[in-house]
Design an enzyme around this catalytic site. Structure first.
Site, PDB file in Angstrom:
ATOM      1  CG  HIS A  77      -1.683   1.113   1.251  1.00 56.86           C
ATOM      2  ND1 HIS A  77      -3.152   1.384   2.136  1.00 56.86           N
ATOM      3  CD2 HIS A  77      -2.114   2.173   0.577  1.00 56.86           C
ATOM      4  CE1 HIS A  77      -3.769   2.291   1.732  1.00 56.86           C
ATOM      5  NE2 HIS A  77      -3.044   3.018   0.961  1.00 56.86           N
ATOM      6  CD  GLU A 129       0.338   5.292  -0.809  1.00 57.83           C
ATOM      7  OE1 GLU A 129       1.078   5.354   0.164  1.00 57.83           O
ATOM      8  OE2 GLU A 129      -0.918   5.297  -0.736  1.00 57.83           O
ATOM      9  CG  HIS A 133       2.505   8.678   2.335  1.00 62.49           C
ATOM     10  ND1 HIS A 133       2.038   8.998   3.700  1.00 62.49           N
ATOM     11  CD2 HIS A 133       1.314   8.219   1.807  1.00 62.49           C
ATOM     12  CE1 HIS A 133       0.726   8.909   3.659  1.00 62.49           C
ATOM     13  NE2 HIS A 133       0.308   8.285   2.506  1.00 62.49           N
TER      14      HIS A 133
END
Ligand SMILES: *[C@@H]1O[C@H](CO)[C@@H](O)[C@H](O)[C@H]1NC(C)=O
Ligand SMILES: *[C@@H]1O[C@H](CO)[C@@H](O)[C@H](O)[C@H]1NC(C)=O
Ligand SMILES: *[C@@H]1O[C@H](CO)[C@@H](O)[C@H](O)[C@H]1NC(C)=O
Ligand SMILES: *[C@@H]1O[C@H](CO)[C@@H](O)[C@H](O)[C@H]1NC(C)=O
Length: 304
Positions: A77, A129, A133
């Site tokens: 993930h 993502e 992040h």
């Protein structure tokens, strides 16, 4: 006249107060932390595609899933830099995702870091993502480019092979379930540290379905204990030595591909111990306080 004079004299004050309110409102509306150096834990999250897909299909009749060709694996993930006690930081800079940077590993990403939620833009999962992040992770030399960031995810997906860890304690996908303690300890014993395990509750069957597993690392990539008490996840509690939001009362289902299509007919197994009910009471009271906290936060926000 007098009033008007007063107003004129107060004009600079009025402007200052107005700008202060404006700044405060903007601050409230943009709660994203953005100090990219200020984090200490990497939360590496992997997902069980069957659970993710089942919930995606139920969310909208038009949804479809893309599943990994090897249907026994857990997929990535994300790699989430986190400051203990908070969530984030997120969106640390404006270096946007660029698909051409990862072209050489894209075929592997499609297997191991797959965008299960089909009928979203094909690269949207990676884009999210990276932008949220990856831009915060990039202060570490080993994660300083998009390519390095996504390569690390693939590397950790192999290094932290959840299928193998679970299998070592004879836990495999099926329509029946396992106690969360048993699932948890199989991974905990393999990495010698506390992971976090998350479930989703199926809205039709009310089953607790194993969904995601987090492994925590420090900035030198040593595995460390995850610590939900210090933040990360709102509903994760520490129950004995288990860090989870999965049901402590019912068995947790690690669903197989067929178990979901065949429908889940197993009756719920209730673990009847005093400890379980105590822990459930704890979980409930914790959620109660979170609700109060959120309400107060909203009221403060609304009144400023
Ligand atoms: C960012 O975080 C670092 C490390 O905690 C701190 O030293 C620095 O003052 C912070 N910078 C800003 C702008 O908040
Ligand atoms: C599903 O797609 C059809 C055709 O595009 C559309 O008419 C319908 O509103 C969609 N249903 C939902 C629940 O989004
Ligand atoms: C993406 O990267 C490629 C090659 O590095 C570059 O040519 C291209 O301009 C970049 N695209 C954007 C939108 O920045
Ligand atoms: C994924 O979505 C696309 C476009 O929405 C569709 O054409 C394709 O059949 C879907 N793939 C699967 C495996 O359902």
């Amino acid at each position: 006249m007098l009033c008007r004079c007063l107003f004129m004299r107060q004009w600079p004050v009025t402007i200052s107060v107005a700008s202060l309110i404006f700044v405060l409102l903007n601050f409230k509306m943009d709660p994203k932390p953005s100090n990219s150096t200020d984090w200490d834990v990497i939360v590496f999250t992997q997902r069980w595609p069957v659970t993710i897909c089942s919930q995606w299909l139920k969310a909208n009749i038009n949804n479809s899933c893309l599943m990994p060709t090897d249907n026994s694996i857990w997929t990535v993930h994300g790699i989430w830099p986190t400051k203990s006690g908070t969530r984030g930081p997120w969106n640390c800079n404006k270096i946007h995702f660029n698909e051409s940077s990862i072209s050489e590993i894209e075929s592997d990403l499609k297997k191991y870091w797959i965008n299960i939620e089909n009928n979203t833009k094909p690269t949207s999962f990676w884009e999210h993502e990276w932008d949220k992040h990856g831009t915060c992770a990039m202060i570490l030399p080993a994660l300083n480019t998009e390519l390095n960031f996504f390569r690390k995810g693939l590397e950790w997906n192999k290094a932290f092979n959840l299928r193998e860890m679970l299998l070592s304690r004879s836990i495999m996908p099926s329509s029946s379930g396992y106690t969360i303690e048993r699932i948890y300890n199989s991974v905990r014993n393999a990495i010698n540290h506390n992971p976090i395990m998350q479930c989703v509750v199926d809205k039709d069957t009310k089953e607790s379905l194993l969904s995601e597993i987090q492994i925590c690392l420090d900035r030198s990539f040593n595995v460390i204990d995850c610590d939900p008490v210090k933040g990360f996840f709102e509903n994760v509690i520490q129950a004995g030595n288990v860090l989870t939001d999965c049901s402590l009362k019912k068995v947790v289902v690690y669903p197989s591909h067929t178990s979901l299509t065949d429908g889940l007919t197993e009756p719920d197994v209730i673990l009847e111990t005093n400890i379980q009910s105590t822990l459930d009471a704890l979980l409930e009271s914790r959620n109660y306080w979170i609700t109060i906290y959120k309400t107060i936060k909203f009221l403060i926000w609304a009144t400023i």
